[in-house]
Each structure stands twice: as structure tokens, then as C-alpha cells.
Write a protein that holds these residues in place. Structure first.
Motif, PDB file in Angstrom:
ATOM      1  N   LEU A 181      41.094  42.281  49.490  1.00  0.00           N
ATOM      2  CA  LEU A 181      42.390  42.030  48.862  1.00  0.00           C
ATOM      3  C   LEU A 181      43.444  42.739  49.675  1.00  0.00           C
ATOM      4  N   HIS A 182      44.613  42.145  49.790  1.00  0.00           N
ATOM      5  CA  HIS A 182      45.646  42.969  50.396  1.00  0.00           C
ATOM      6  C   HIS A 182      46.687  43.456  49.394  1.00  0.00           C
ATOM      7  N   GLN A 183      46.514  43.069  48.125  1.00  0.00           N
ATOM      8  CA  GLN A 183      47.378  43.638  47.107  1.00  0.00           C
ATOM      9  C   GLN A 183      46.639  44.801  46.452  1.00  0.00           C
ATOM     10  N   VAL A 184      47.143  45.981  46.671  1.00  0.00           N
ATOM     11  CA  VAL A 184      46.457  47.183  46.190  1.00  0.00           C
ATOM     12  C   VAL A 184      46.347  47.189  44.674  1.00  0.00           C
ATOM     13  N   ASP A 185      47.409  46.707  43.993  1.00  0.00           N
ATOM     14  CA  ASP A 185      47.361  46.765  42.525  1.00  0.00           C
ATOM     15  C   ASP A 185      46.252  45.870  41.970  1.00  0.00           C
ATOM     16  N   TYR A 186      46.027  44.712  42.607  1.00  0.00           N
ATOM     17  CA  TYR A 186      44.910  43.873  42.168  1.00  0.00           C
ATOM     18  C   TYR A 186      43.596  44.612  42.349  1.00  0.00           C
ATOM     19  N   ALA A 187      43.430  45.237  43.493  1.00  0.00           N
ATOM     20  CA  ALA A 187      42.180  45.946  43.775  1.00  0.00           C
ATOM     21  C   ALA A 187      41.957  47.037  42.729  1.00  0.00           C
ATOM     22  N   ARG A 188      43.036  47.793  42.427  1.00  0.00           N
ATOM     23  CA  ARG A 188      42.883  48.876  41.466  1.00  0.00           C
ATOM     24  C   ARG A 188      42.626  48.359  40.060  1.00  0.00           C
ATOM     25  N   ASN A 189      43.205  47.209  39.724  1.00  0.00           N
ATOM     26  CA  ASN A 189      43.044  46.693  38.365  1.00  0.00           C
ATOM     27  C   ASN A 189      41.695  46.030  38.140  1.00  0.00           C
ATOM     28  N   TYR A 190      41.150  45.432  39.176  1.00  0.00           N
ATOM     29  CA  TYR A 190      39.952  44.624  38.967  1.00  0.00           C
ATOM     30  C   TYR A 190      38.666  45.279  39.467  1.00  0.00           C
ATOM     31  N   CYS A 191      38.762  46.211  40.400  1.00  0.00           N
ATOM     32  CA  CYS A 191      37.550  46.743  41.011  1.00  0.00           C
ATOM     33  C   CYS A 191      37.354  48.196  40.613  1.00  0.00           C
ATOM     34  N   SER A 192      36.096  48.529  40.310  1.00  0.00           N
ATOM     35  CA  SER A 192      35.818  49.908  39.934  1.00  0.00           C
ATOM     36  C   SER A 192      35.721  50.780  41.181  1.00  0.00           C
ATOM     37  N   ARG A 193      35.269  50.180  42.280  1.00  0.00           N
ATOM     38  CA  ARG A 193      35.117  50.975  43.501  1.00  0.00           C
ATOM     39  C   ARG A 193      35.949  50.327  44.595  1.00  0.00           C
ATOM     40  N   ILE A 194      36.578  51.160  45.409  1.00  0.00           N
ATOM     41  CA  ILE A 194      37.425  50.633  46.468  1.00  0.00           C
ATOM     42  C   ILE A 194      37.002  51.225  47.808  1.00  0.00           C
ATOM     43  N   VAL A 195      36.906  50.326  48.783  1.00  0.00           N
ATOM     44  CA  VAL A 195      36.616  50.753  50.144  1.00  0.00           C
ATOM     45  C   VAL A 195      37.833  50.381  50.980  1.00  0.00           C
ATOM     46  N   ALA A 196      38.375  51.327  51.727  1.00  0.00           N
ATOM     47  CA  ALA A 196      39.549  51.027  52.535  1.00  0.00           C
ATOM     48  C   ALA A 196      39.199  51.125  54.010  1.00  0.00           C
ATOM     49  N   LEU A 197      39.636  50.131  54.743  1.00  0.00           N
ATOM     50  CA  LEU A 197      39.406  50.108  56.182  1.00  0.00           C
ATOM     51  C   LEU A 197      40.732  50.341  56.893  1.00  0.00           C
ATOM     52  N   ARG A 198      40.670  51.022  58.018  1.00  0.00           N
ATOM     53  CA  ARG A 198      41.826  51.122  58.896  1.00  0.00           C
ATOM     54  C   ARG A 198      41.308  51.102  60.327  1.00  0.00           C
ATOM     55  N   GLN A 199      41.799  50.172  61.112  1.00  0.00           N
ATOM     56  CA  GLN A 199      41.396  50.006  62.511  1.00  0.00           C
ATOM     57  C   GLN A 199      39.875  50.002  62.658  1.00  0.00           C
ATOM     58  N   GLY A 200      39.239  49.228  61.784  1.00  0.00           N
ATOM     59  CA  GLY A 200      37.797  49.022  61.917  1.00  0.00           C
ATOM     60  C   GLY A 200      36.934  50.183  61.465  1.00  0.00           C
ATOM     61  N   GLU A 201      37.529  51.153  60.789  1.00  0.00           N
ATOM     62  CA  GLU A 201      36.739  52.280  60.303  1.00  0.00           C
ATOM     63  C   GLU A 201      36.988  52.477  58.816  1.00  0.00           C
ATOM     64  N   ILE A 202      35.947  52.946  58.119  1.00  0.00           N
ATOM     65  CA  ILE A 202      36.102  53.187  56.679  1.00  0.00           C
ATOM     66  C   ILE A 202      36.824  54.518  56.476  1.00  0.00           C
ATOM     67  N   LEU A 203      37.961  54.450  55.767  1.00  0.00           N
ATOM     68  CA  LEU A 203      38.793  55.632  55.595  1.00  0.00           C
ATOM     69  C   LEU A 203      38.631  56.200  54.187  1.00  0.00           C
ATOM     70  N   PHE A 204      38.209  55.327  53.286  1.00  0.00           N
ATOM     71  CA  PHE A 204      38.131  55.738  51.890  1.00  0.00           C
ATOM     72  C   PHE A 204      37.037  54.910  51.227  1.00  0.00           C
ATOM     73  N   ASP A 205      36.217  55.560  50.416  1.00  0.00           N
ATOM     74  CA  ASP A 205      35.185  54.830  49.692  1.00  0.00           C
ATOM     75  C   ASP A 205      34.896  55.623  48.418  1.00  0.00           C
ATOM     76  N   ASP A 206      35.521  55.215  47.333  1.00  0.00           N
ATOM     77  CA  ASP A 206      35.366  55.994  46.100  1.00  0.00           C
ATOM     78  C   ASP A 206      35.825  55.157  44.904  1.00  0.00           C
ATOM     79  N   LYS A 207      35.847  55.796  43.741  1.00  0.00           N
ATOM     80  CA  LYS A 207      36.319  55.109  42.542  1.00  0.00           C
ATOM     81  C   LYS A 207      37.790  54.735  42.688  1.00  0.00           C
ATOM     82  N   ALA A 208      38.181  53.643  42.063  1.00  0.00           N
ATOM     83  CA  ALA A 208      39.565  53.174  42.192  1.00  0.00           C
ATOM     84  C   ALA A 208      40.550  54.247  41.731  1.00  0.00           C
ATOM     85  N   SER A 209      40.159  55.033  40.723  1.00  0.00           N
ATOM     86  CA  SER A 209      41.082  56.026  40.171  1.00  0.00           C
ATOM     87  C   SER A 209      41.363  57.161  41.156  1.00  0.00           C
TER      88      SER A 209
END
Lengths: 265, 277
Positions: B210-238
Motif C-alpha cells: 500500500l502506499h497510503q499509510v493510513d490504509y495500512a495502519r487501519n487494515y493491517c496488524s503488522r507493517i513492514v516498511a521498505l526503503r531502497q530495497g531494505e527492510i527498515l521497519f517490521d512490527d505492529k502497526a501501532s
């Protein structure tokens, strides 16, 4: 800003070298001049021999329709030759087109198949007709084979160009369901190219009817045989009648196929 | 427990443009709904396309397993990849329906991975398979359009048909690549509700970019964020704070006001959406 002023100014006249354009035109004119001699162009002959041509033309009229039933039955044979020649060509052109599409097969499949199609396209129907008259004997079947081989080469190229222009998205959509490669083609590729394929096929059918009228001249059946015999016998009134029959039927088929094509696009 | 999606050390280099993915390690467990976010070009779509083997990773660079089956290893697709693909529903940003086929024909292609190859190739579908396709269409509220051409539909409707195609696969995993990026807000919400329903009621594993962060936070319990091909964040949406988001997107525009706490969503039934299967 300093850097902006260093940029070349954008003018209304597009950049580019106008002498290259001039050179292109020069090359084109040179090619025309060069071919004039080889083609023995002599337009004055049309004026000098005008009397002869008038006499010759006079022999054509009035057209002699005394054997029109025979002409029409041979014209029907001609159309039948075109139908089978085109039909076989379509059937064979489909796999060859798929195998010569860069976006579907690796280069080592695509390139050899393309060369094979080039070869069958490079040789004119008339040449194939002469060969098949020797191979399978005089008659319409030699004409069918001649049209079939040549048209397969033409349609495979046209079909594969359509395939190479498809949207890859739907094919991926089908692939992602776990479909086989053949199913990807049937469900993802063919529906996209169908209108163009139909249009090309109908166009080739029209031109094959025209071609079928001449393959008869080398003995490959159809109305071409009569055309050739009447010309050789200086029975130009009959030649004229045969030509009128050809024009009427070819025009009728062109109109009909245009009508069908519109239904599909 | 064996994760449903298991990515090990996956790298991808596109030509001279450098790395699109850089040593990605990611596990997604059964029944999770994971949002994959990141700026354009961060590699989220590329990563999703690797999971189902639409793209191959670099040679000697890790692999992907789904449902315990290898999809690709060291840049080579597994020979049995089609059987596993049949168990993965894939949803595309551009829907990727076949425009000139009818809606029901598009949905029936969802059965291709499961039925005998000869039947699929001849386009011969049994009554129970057609019934299943209709059932999927009913689930997304599109049964009225079954015999129309896919090209006649709006974007939101096409995406619902694409979801019906994925449902007809009776998949264990749903991968959705920017499913709402081409849709208007109302259609987007509808599509996300359907995906969320598939996750909650059928217990399917869902991985959605998703590129809308609010959708990701509202619908997904876990969020993984990528930046330049690397995982920068992988945790609960909260756990996703404005500071982290600014880091992920390389901006300073996220703050507490622009990022309200995830609202408690009440699942509203979509028109014609049968919640129970």
C-alpha cells in the motif's frame, strides 16, 4: 541563476541537423534517377504507339460473354482455391506466429522460426505454383499449396507483430493463477490479438482471391487458365469478359469481407 | 510453526540501476494480514512479484518459500511452481483482467491451476467450477456483471472481479500489489474491506502493498516498511510513529495530527457481500 544561463536556449525550431534531411532527400532522388535506366523507362512509347494501343483496346470490346457459365464456374474454383489456401495458412500461421514472438519465446526459437517464415514469404505465389504443378500435377491443388505456403509466411509475421504489441498484464494475471504456458497463451494472449488476427486473415483472403486468378496461368487451376489461354489465342473479347468476371467477384468479396471485419472490431 | 511465506536473503539487481532488493529476510505466519509500505521505488512491488515467481532474484542470492514449497532459489524458478501458484491469489494494481473476455470467463481462469491441464486448455469447465466462480463473484458483489466484458467495468468493479478470480483459486495466501492505488476512495475502501473480510472470516494470510499509510495502519496488524530495497521497519502497526514514517519516506511531513491513531473499524457489509462462506 548561473547554471541556467549556461543551458542552450530552447528555440521554436526543433534542434537537429537540417543537412542530414537534405542528404536524405538527395539519396532518395538519386535512387529514382539510378533506377530510371535499369527499368528502361520510356513514357514517350505511350504516345508514339498510341494507334497500336487503340487498335489493341478495340479488340477487347464488346466483351464476349457467350461462355459466361464456364467463366463463373472457374471463378468459383478460384475462390475455393483461395478459401483453402487461406484457411490452411491461418491454421499454420498461429503456432508459427507464437514461436516467432520475442515476448513469448527465447531468441533461439524465435530467430530460426522467423527466418523460415521470411523464406516462405520471400518466394512469390507464382513461383510456388510452378513448383507445385511439378510436384502434385496440374490443377487447383497446386494453387492451394502455393497460396498456403506463401500466406503462412505473411500471416505468421503479421500475427506475431500483433502478439508482440499485447499488454503483458493480463498474461501475468493468468500466470499467477498457476496456469500452464499454453493456457497463458489461450486465455491471456489470444483474446487480446483476436480482432487484429481476424482483420489480417480477411485481408489476406481478399488478396489471395486476386492471387488465385493468376496462379492458374502456370496451370494451377481456376480462372487464370482461361485468362491465359484466351490471351495466347488473341481472343481479346473473351479475355475482356473474363477480366470483368474477376473484377465483379473480387469487388463483391472485398465488400463482404469489409463488412465482416467491421463486425469484429 | 512453519511460516506461510519465508523469504531468505533475497536480492535483486535491475541492470545498472543498482539493487532493487537487498538481502531481504521476511517471514509471514499463517493468518497474518501484513501491510508492506514504502516510498515509490522502494521495492515493495518487486518483492511481491518475487514471492509468486513473476520475477526471478539474482543468482546465488537466496530464495522464497510459500506454504513450505520453494518458489525460487538462487534466481531459478522451482519446477513445481505452478502447483504453489494455484494456492496463491494474486491481485494486481492494474487488475490484469483479460479485457475481451467476459467477467465469468476471467473468474474461471482462477481454476486453471487446479483442474487437469487438458480441460483448462480446451476451456472446458465443469458445472461445479462454474458454480464456484459465480459464488466468488457473489462474494464481491459482482454477480450481476457475470456475462459482460471485463472492459465494460469501472476500475473498482474490475478490481473486485480480479479478487473473485483469486478467490476461485481457493487460495491459502493472498498477495495484493497496490490493490487500491488506481481506485477512487470509495472503491478503495470497498476493496480493502473485501480483503480484510477474506483475512478475518476465511483466515487467509494476506500480504498487501500500500502506499497510503493510513490504509495500512487501519487494515493491517503488522507493517513492514521498505526503503531502497531494505527492510527498515517490521512490527505492529501501532508501533509506527511519525518519526519512523519520516525516516521511511525521507520527509518531515508526518506529525501527530496527520497520523491519527488507527480507528476501530467496524466491518460494514459491502453491497451483496456475503460474510459467511
Amino acid at each position: 541563476m548561473q547554471t541556467a544561463s549556461a543551458q542552450p536556449e530552447i528555440t521554436a525550431i526543433p534542434p537537429g541537423n537540417s543537412w542530414m534531411k537534405l542528404f536524405g532527400w538527395g539519396l532518395f532522388l538519386a535512387a529514382l534517377a539510378w533506377s530510371w535506366g535499369g527499368a528502361e523507362m520510356k513514357p514517350q512509347a505511350l504516345w508514339n504507339d498510341a494507334d497500336n494501343m487503340a487498335t489493341f483496346l478495340g479488340d477487347f470490346f464488346p466483351p464476349d460473354f457467350s461462355e459466361w457459365r464456364y467463366y463463373f464456374s472457374e471463378m468459383v474454383t478460384t475462390v475455393q482455391i483461395a478459401i483453402w489456401g487461406t484457411f490452411l495458412a491461418i491454421i499454420f500461421a498461429i503456432p508459427f506466429a507464437i514461436l516467432s514472438s520475442e515476448n513469448l519465446v527465447p531468441w533461439w526459437v524465435c530467430q530460426p522460426v522467423r527466418r523460415l517464415m521470411d523464406a516462405s514469404r520471400a518466394i512469390n505465389e507464382m513461383v510456388f505454383a510452378m513448383l507445385f504443378v511439378v510436384a502434385v500435377g496440374l490443377g487447383p491443388f497446386a494453387g492451394v499449396m502455393a497460396l498456403f505456403i506463401h500466406t503462412t509466411g505473411v500471416l505468421a509475421k503479421l500475427f506475431s507483430e500483433a502478439v508482440e504489441a499485447i499488454d503483458p498484464g493480463p498474461v501475468e494475471g493468468v500466470r499467477a493463477t498457476g496456469a500452464t504456458s499454453l493456457q497463458e497463451i489461450i486465455f491471456g494472449v489470444i483474446p487480446q490479438v483476436m480482432p487484429l488476427w481476424i482483420s489480417y486473415s480477411l485481408y489476406r483472403f481478399e488478396s489471395n482471391v486476386r492471387s488465385a486468378t493468376v496462379v492458374g496461368m502456370v496451370g494451377a487451376g481456376g480462372i487464370g487458365v482461361i485468362l491465359w489461354e484466351s490471351m495466347r489465342g488473341f481472343m481479346f473479347a473473351q479475355t475482356c469478359a473474363v477480366m470483368i468476371v474477376i473484377i465483379v467477384v473480387v469487388t463483391a468479396l472485398d465488400i463482404a469481407s469489409q463488412w465482416i471485419r467491421k463486425r469484429f472490431i | 510453526m512453519e511460516p506461510v511465506i519465508r523469504i531468505r536473503n533475497l536480492s535483486k539487481t535491475f541492470g545498472k540501476n543498482g539493487k532493487a532488493l537487498h538481502n531481504i529476510d521476511l517471514n509471514v505466519g499463517a493468518g497474518e494480514m501484513v501491510g508492506l509500505i514504502g516510498p515509490s521505488g522502494s521495492g515493495k512491488s518487486t518483492l511481491l512479484r518475487h514471492i509468486t515467481g513473476l520475477v526471478r532474484g539474482d543468482q546465488n542470492a537466496g530464495g522464497v518459500q510459500v506454504l513450505g514449497q520453494p518458489m525460487q532459489t538462487d534466481g531459478r524458478l522451482n519446477g513445481n511452481i505452478r502447483q504453489t501458484r494455484a494456492r496463491i491469489g494474486y491481485i494486481f494494481q492494474q487488475f490484469n483482467l483479460v479485457n475481451r473476455l467476459s467477467v465469468i470467463e476471467n473468474v474461471l481462469t482462477g481454476t486453471l491451476g487446479r483442474i487437469p491441464a487438458w480441460r483448462g486448455t480446451l476451456g472446458y469447465f465443469r458445472d461445479d467450477e462454474r458454480a464456484l466462480a459465480m459464488e466468488s463473484l457473489r462474494r464481491v458483489g459482482m454477480e450481476r456483471f457475470a456475462h459482460q466484458r471485463a472492459s465494460c467495468l469501472s476500475g473498482g468493479q474490475q478490481q473486485r472481479v480480479a479478487i473473485a478470480r483469486a478467490l476461485t483459486q481457493q487460495p491459502d495466501v493472498i498477495l495484493a500489489d497496490e490493490p487500491i492505488a488506481s481506485l477512487d476512495p470509495e472503491s478503495a475502501r470497498c476493496v480493502m474491506d473485501i480483503l480484510s473480510d477474506i483475512h478475518q472470516h476465511d483466515g487467509k494470510t494476506v500480504l498487501v502493498t500500500l502506499h497510503q499509510v493510513d490504509y495500512a495502519r487501519n487494515y493491517c496488524s503488522r507493517i513492514v516498511a521498505l526503503r531502497q530495497g531494505e527492510i527498515l521497519f517490521d512490527d505492529k502497526a501501532s508501533e509506527l510513529t511519525p518519526v519512523l514514517l519520516n525516516q521511511i519516506y525521507g520527509t518531515t511531513s508526518f506529525n501527530e495530527e496527520s497520523l491519527p491513531a488507527p480507528r476501530q473499524r467496524v466491518l460494514r457489509p459491502v453491497s451483496g457481500l456475503a460474510l459467511a462462506q
